[in-house]
Design an enzyme around this catalytic site. Structure first.
Site, PDB file in Angstrom:
ATOM      1  N   ASP A  41       2.132   3.675   9.453  1.00 47.10           N
ATOM      2  CA  ASP A  41       1.431   4.645   8.614  1.00 47.10           C
ATOM      3  C   ASP A  41       0.004   4.165   8.367  1.00 47.10           C
ATOM      4  O   ASP A  41      -0.203   3.109   7.785  1.00 47.10           O
ATOM      5  CB  ASP A  41       2.160   4.782   7.270  1.00 47.10           C
ATOM      6  CG  ASP A  41       1.470   5.776   6.357  1.00 47.10           C
ATOM      7  OD1 ASP A  41       1.655   6.988   6.567  1.00 47.10           O
ATOM      8  OD2 ASP A  41       0.729   5.343   5.438  1.00 47.10           O
ATOM      9  N   TYR A  46      -8.163   3.935   4.618  1.00 52.05           N
ATOM     10  CA  TYR A  46      -7.855   2.513   4.504  1.00 52.05           C
ATOM     11  C   TYR A  46      -8.910   1.650   5.192  1.00 52.05           C
ATOM     12  O   TYR A  46      -8.947   0.441   5.003  1.00 52.05           O
ATOM     13  CB  TYR A  46      -6.459   2.181   5.077  1.00 52.05           C
ATOM     14  CG  TYR A  46      -5.317   2.918   4.408  1.00 52.05           C
ATOM     15  CD1 TYR A  46      -5.488   3.538   3.168  1.00 52.05           C
ATOM     16  CD2 TYR A  46      -4.064   3.019   5.002  1.00 52.05           C
ATOM     17  CE1 TYR A  46      -4.444   4.240   2.561  1.00 52.05           C
ATOM     18  CE2 TYR A  46      -3.019   3.699   4.393  1.00 52.05           C
ATOM     19  CZ  TYR A  46      -3.222   4.319   3.179  1.00 52.05           C
ATOM     20  OH  TYR A  46      -2.194   5.000   2.583  1.00 52.05           O
ATOM     21  N   LYS A  75      -4.162   9.837   8.419  1.00 51.50           N
ATOM     22  CA  LYS A  75      -4.397  10.853   7.376  1.00 51.50           C
ATOM     23  C   LYS A  75      -5.858  11.269   7.292  1.00 51.50           C
ATOM     24  O   LYS A  75      -6.757  10.433   7.441  1.00 51.50           O
ATOM     25  CB  LYS A  75      -3.970  10.313   6.004  1.00 51.50           C
ATOM     26  CG  LYS A  75      -2.602   9.665   5.973  1.00 51.50           C
ATOM     27  CD  LYS A  75      -2.176   9.303   4.559  1.00 51.50           C
ATOM     28  CE  LYS A  75      -0.976   8.382   4.567  1.00 51.50           C
ATOM     29  NZ  LYS A  75      -1.324   6.964   4.708  1.00 51.50           N
ATOM     30  N   HIS A 108      -4.353  13.725   3.312  1.00 53.89           N
ATOM     31  CA  HIS A 108      -4.065  12.548   2.471  1.00 53.89           C
ATOM     32  C   HIS A 108      -3.793  12.934   1.022  1.00 53.89           C
ATOM     33  O   HIS A 108      -2.870  12.403   0.397  1.00 53.89           O
ATOM     34  CB  HIS A 108      -5.249  11.568   2.563  1.00 53.89           C
ATOM     35  CG  HIS A 108      -4.920  10.169   2.161  1.00 53.89           C
ATOM     36  ND1 HIS A 108      -5.448   9.067   2.771  1.00 53.89           N
ATOM     37  CD2 HIS A 108      -4.103   9.678   1.201  1.00 53.89           C
ATOM     38  CE1 HIS A 108      -4.971   7.966   2.212  1.00 53.89           C
ATOM     39  NE2 HIS A 108      -4.160   8.317   1.247  1.00 53.89           N
TER      40      HIS A 108
HETATM   41  N1  NAP Z   1      -0.291   8.502   0.443  1.00 55.76           N
HETATM   42  C1  NAP Z   1      -0.780   7.677  -0.429  1.00 55.76           C
HETATM   43  O1  NAP Z   1      -1.605   8.016  -1.281  1.00 55.76           O
HETATM   44  C2  NAP Z   1      -0.345   6.256  -0.383  1.00 55.76           C
HETATM   45  C3  NAP Z   1      -0.599   5.431  -1.494  1.00 55.76           C
HETATM   46  C4  NAP Z   1      -0.175   4.114  -1.408  1.00 55.76           C
HETATM   47  C5  NAP Z   1       0.463   3.635  -0.278  1.00 55.76           C
HETATM   48  N2  NAP Z   1       0.658   4.466   0.790  1.00 55.76           N
HETATM   49  C6  NAP Z   1       1.277   3.964   2.021  1.00 55.76           C
HETATM   50  O2  NAP Z   1       2.496   3.362   1.708  1.00 55.76           O
HETATM   51  C7  NAP Z   1       2.518   2.049   2.253  1.00 55.76           C
HETATM   52  C8  NAP Z   1       3.430   1.209   1.445  1.00 55.76           C
HETATM   53  O3  NAP Z   1       2.693   0.557   0.396  1.00 55.76           O
HETATM   54  P1  NAP Z   1       3.296   0.180  -0.937  1.00 55.76           P
HETATM   55  O4  NAP Z   1       2.379  -0.582  -1.781  1.00 55.76           O
HETATM   56  O5  NAP Z   1       3.716   1.458  -1.473  1.00 55.76           O
HETATM   57  O6  NAP Z   1       4.480  -0.744  -0.403  1.00 55.76           O
HETATM   58  P2  NAP Z   1       5.583  -1.502  -1.172  1.00 55.76           P
HETATM   59  O7  NAP Z   1       6.354  -2.147  -0.080  1.00 55.76           O
HETATM   60  O8  NAP Z   1       6.241  -0.680  -2.215  1.00 55.76           O
HETATM   61  O9  NAP Z   1       4.787  -2.596  -1.977  1.00 55.76           O
HETATM   62  C9  NAP Z   1       4.043  -3.592  -1.357  1.00 55.76           C
HETATM   63  C10 NAP Z   1       4.109  -4.802  -2.273  1.00 55.76           C
HETATM   64  O10 NAP Z   1       5.463  -5.256  -2.241  1.00 55.76           O
HETATM   65  C11 NAP Z   1       5.500  -6.609  -1.892  1.00 55.76           C
HETATM   66  N3  NAP Z   1       6.633  -6.824  -0.991  1.00 55.76           N
HETATM   67  C12 NAP Z   1       6.813  -6.346   0.270  1.00 55.76           C
HETATM   68  N4  NAP Z   1       7.993  -6.754   0.752  1.00 55.76           N
HETATM   69  C13 NAP Z   1       8.562  -7.506  -0.213  1.00 55.76           C
HETATM   70  C14 NAP Z   1       9.785  -8.198  -0.312  1.00 55.76           C
HETATM   71  N5  NAP Z   1      10.659  -8.197   0.687  1.00 55.76           N
HETATM   72  N6  NAP Z   1      10.049  -8.860  -1.467  1.00 55.76           N
HETATM   73  C15 NAP Z   1       9.178  -8.870  -2.478  1.00 55.76           C
HETATM   74  N7  NAP Z   1       8.003  -8.230  -2.457  1.00 55.76           N
HETATM   75  C16 NAP Z   1       7.696  -7.559  -1.327  1.00 55.76           C
HETATM   76  C17 NAP Z   1       4.180  -6.929  -1.236  1.00 55.76           C
HETATM   77  O11 NAP Z   1       3.859  -8.235  -1.594  1.00 55.76           O
HETATM   78  P3  NAP Z   1       2.878  -9.177  -0.730  1.00 55.76           P
HETATM   79  O12 NAP Z   1       1.555  -8.500  -0.745  1.00 55.76           O
HETATM   80  O13 NAP Z   1       2.895 -10.450  -1.511  1.00 55.76           O
HETATM   81  O14 NAP Z   1       3.496  -9.290   0.625  1.00 55.76           O
HETATM   82  C18 NAP Z   1       3.233  -5.912  -1.885  1.00 55.76           C
HETATM   83  O15 NAP Z   1       2.700  -6.450  -3.101  1.00 55.76           O
HETATM   84  C19 NAP Z   1       1.045   1.642   2.282  1.00 55.76           C
HETATM   85  O16 NAP Z   1       0.768   0.556   3.112  1.00 55.76           O
HETATM   86  C20 NAP Z   1       0.446   2.926   2.752  1.00 55.76           C
HETATM   87  O17 NAP Z   1       0.627   3.044   4.153  1.00 55.76           O
HETATM   88  C21 NAP Z   1       0.285   5.750   0.742  1.00 55.76           C
END
Ligand code: NAP
Length: 301
Positions: A41, A46, A75, A108
Site C-alpha cells: 500500500d 507518503y 493513492k 486518498h
Molecule cells: N488511508 C490513510 O489515511 C492511512 C493512514 C495511515 C496509514 N495508512 C496505511 O496503513 C498502513 C499501516 O500503518 P499503521 O500505522 O496503521 O500500521 P500498524 O501496523 O497499525 O502500526 C504500525 C506501528 O505498529 C508497530 N508494530 C508493527 N508490527 C508490530 C508488532 N508485531 N508488534 C508490536 N508493534 C508492531 C510499529 O512499530 P515500529 O515502528 O517500532 O516497527 C508501528 O509503530 C500505513 O503504512 C499506510 O500504508 C493509511
C-alpha cells in the site's frame, strides 16, 4: 485472499509504506517482500513511491517473483482532485513506482485541497485551503476513466464515512472495489463494514495495531490476556481478529522479524474472537477522516 466486486484478488494482509526515511523505506519493503508480503500500500503523499518501487523491482528480480504475484495500491492526493489533474498524478506515481499497470488506485481522502504542487496548502492562519470547485463525483469520473484506459484494475476510496460513500456509490458507474479506513477493536466501523460486505467492497483496515500507540489496542488487557492464552503476540491477535471479522488489513512492520510475525496469523478460537469483539473502549487515533490532513506523514530526513 479477498475477491472484490470486480473479481480482483487481493492478499488479505498488506504491507503499508507510510515510513519515514528513504533507507528505512527500502529495507522495510525488501524485508516485507522477503517475508512473504504480496500486497503493498503506497501513496503519492507518503513521498517515497520511488524508494518503494526500487525495493520492489530489486526484490522481484532477486526472488524470481512475477509482477502478477504482487498487488500494488497507490493513492491520489487531495491537491489533485480536479479531473484534469487525476491522470497526470496517476502517471507520476506509476513512473516513480516503475509500474505499467496498477492493481488499485484510491482517492486518498474525500477532501479536495487547493490544486498545485504544495501538498499542504494553508492560509496565513494555518488553516487548510480547500477547493470548493470540484466534487468527489467529478474526481471519481476521472478515476473511472483510468480503469477504462486499462492501466488501473480497480479504484476505491479512503478515509471516508458512509455519509459520503453512499451517494458516491449510488452515482458511480464503476463501483468502488475497496474502502480503506482506520479500523481496530477501539474503532470497529461495524456499520461501514456491513455496508461493504453487502456490496462486495473490501474494507481495508489501516491501523489494525492502533498505529502502535500505547496505551492502545496493542496493550489492551483483554488483547494481552487472549495473546497469552493462545500463545500468540498481541499484534498477531489483533491481526487475526481483523481478518476473522472480514476485513483485509495493512500493517507496517519495520524489521524482518516483525514482518514474519505479522504474517504468521492464525484464526482465534471463537470465544477469544468474541471477547475482543466485546471490547467497549472507543478511540479514533487518526483525524484524517475529519479534515483530510494526515495525522502521520513521514518528514523528510
Ligand atoms: N488511508 C490513510 O489515511 C492511512 C493512514 C495511515 C496509514 N495508512 C496505511 O496503513 C498502513 C499501516 O500503518 P499503521 O500505522 O496503521 O500500521 P500498524 O501496523 O497499525 O502500526 C504500525 C506501528 O505498529 C508497530 N508494530 C508493527 N508490527 C508490530 C508488532 N508485531 N508488534 C508490536 N508493534 C508492531 C510499529 O512499530 P515500529 O515502528 O517500532 O516497527 C508501528 O509503530 C500505513 O503504512 C499506510 O500504508 C493509511
Amino acid at each position: 485472499m479477498k475477491t472484490t466486486n470486480n473479481t480482483l484478488r487481493m492478499p488479505l494482509i498488506g504491507f503499508g509504506t507510510l515510513i519515514t526515511g528513504a533507507t528505512e523505506t527500502i529495507s522495510a519493503t525488501r524485508d516485507a517482500l522477503d517475508a512473504g508480503f504480496r500486497h503493498f500500500d503506497c501513496a503519492e503523499r507518503y513521498g517515497n513511491e520511488r524508494e518503494v518501487g526500487e525495493a520492489l523491482q530489486e526484490g522481484l528480480s532477486a526472488g524470481g517473483i512475477a509482477r502478477e504475484d504482487i498487488f500494488v495500491t497507490t493513492k491520489l492526493w487531495n491537491t489533485n482532485h480536479r479531473p484534469e489533474r487525476v491522470a497526470p498524478a496517476f502517471d507520476a506515481s506509476m513512473k516513480k513506482l516503475g509500474l505499467d499497470t496498477l492493481d488499485l488506485y484510491l482517492i486518498h481522502t474525500p477532501f479536495a485541497f487547493q490544486p498545485g504542487d504544495n501538498q499542504d496548502p494553508r492560509d496565513q492562519n494555518g488553516n487548510v485551503l480547500y477547493d470548493r470547485g470540484v466534487t468527489l463525483l467529478d474526481t471519481w469520473r476521472a478515476m473511472e476513466a483510468l480503469v477504462d484506459s486499462g492501466r488501473c484494475r480497480a479504484i476505491g476510496l479512503s478515509d471516508i464515512g458512509l455519509d459520503k460513500l453512499l451517494p458516491l456509490y449510488d452515482s458511480a458507474r464503476i463501483k468502488p472495489a475497496v474502502v480503506q479506513v482506520e479500523a481496530h477493536p477501539y474503532l470497529p466501523e461495524t456499520e461501514l463494514l456491513e455496508f461493504c460486505k453487502a456490496k462486495d467492497i473490501v474494507l481495508l483496515a489501516f491501523a489494525p495495531l492502533g498505529h502502535g500507540m500505547k496505551p492502545g489496542p496493542l496493550d489492551d488487557p483483554i488483547v494481552s490476556a487472549v495473546a497469552a492464552r493462545v500463545g500468540k503476540t498481541p499484534a498477531q491477535v489483533l491481526l487475526a481478529w481483523a481478518v476473522q471479522r472480514g476485513t483485509a488489513l495493512l500493517t507496517t512492520p519495520k524489521s524482518a522479524a516483525r514482518a514474519r510475525e505479522n504474517l504468521d496469523v492464525t484464526a482465534l478460537p471463537q470465544e477469544a474472537f468474541d471477547e475482543i469483539d466485546r471490547i467497549q473502549t472507543r478511540q479514533r487515533l487518526n483525524d484524517v477522516v475529519k479534515t483530510g490532513s494526515p495525522g502521520f506523514i513521514p518528514r523528510s530526513p
